[in-house]
Design an enzyme around this catalytic site. Sequence first.
Site: not given
Length: 392
Positions: A296, A346
């Site tokens: 991430y 995102y």
Amino acid sequence: MARDFLRNKAAIVGLGATEFSKDSGRTEIQLGVEAIMSALNDAGIDPADVDGMATYTMDNNPEIELHRLIGGRELKFFSRAHYGGGAACAPVMHAAMAVATGVADVVVVYRAMNERSGFRFGQGGLLTEDPNAFETVDFGWYFPHGLMTPASWVAMFAQRYLHETEATSEDFGRIAVGARDFASTNPAAWFYQKPLTLEEHQAAKWVAEPLRLFDCCQESDGAVAMVIVSAERAKDLQQTPVMIRGAAQGAKDQQRMMTSFYRDSLMDLPEMQCVADGLYSMSGLGPDDIQTAVLYDHFTPFVLPQLEAFGFAERGKACNFVREGHHLRGGKLPVNTHGGQIGEAYIHGLNGVAEGVRQVRGSSVNQVAGVEHVLVTAGTGVPTSGVILGTP
């Protein structure tokens, strides 16, 4: 208690996504329906068979509405995971538990958001102005000091990491450059055909020192969905199943919502260490068994302690890992082969899980050779989650 209770009990059999943009021109519900229908078509499963749904708490798409719109008949299981991007892998875990225990047969995991054209997480501020809400009170300790945005919160940890290790801003840049290199060859990525140099990274403006512009992920519109069934049912479907080897969630002592400033150390991610321990224990695997990782990357500094938490680098030494290029195309552990949230989009990390699925299937545009296991992690700085995916 045995920790391998989920190992190979469930599989991801369908994958769908919309385009990723800065202005989708559609509602989040429409984006969700598009991605879910695409995933079900990929799996060869009738929408009427969907009896479970899992997503995030920060979502404007009610399960019952999406279930109705796709033509669902009976919804036996639904769950939501909190803590923003820390939820990215948790719905996969919840879905796996549901099908492994027989609570549901076909569970859809989804995330649909207009996070650029709608509500922008990166602008900071409160999600609610209710004075009685816990997070309103909690952030009251930080806002008066100017700590009002995710970038400012992460900057506190990043500055301490630089102070306690030999890492520099250029090492953050090496993470961004690697992500953009993969994005440049991914037609689905926002930064397709737009690589980044280390010099460009270092010349970019400060956002919250030591974070520069390219240390911060994008704000994107789009949706991703996947279909999860039991390992037994997966054998009869049209796609080669992607097995869930391990799944875990984690939070540790003195945990806050991106503001765990009162811990003994700010250079570690103990919640991610908790997830790493759980994943390795459940899967029976270790760092040497992982061929590629999706880590991430809402902010580049947190990629370094993730490499350390999972045993790919010694504590405080991940800077050497990236200086040697191990995370790059052709490296010993290519990281974020879709371009990550830095380079692709995102979608709160679920597009990273999707890339993990593609790597196991052998269908990634930046396919790593000989993939048997892929590690995928969720948001850092918050209670988090992770999965290890593998071949049948």
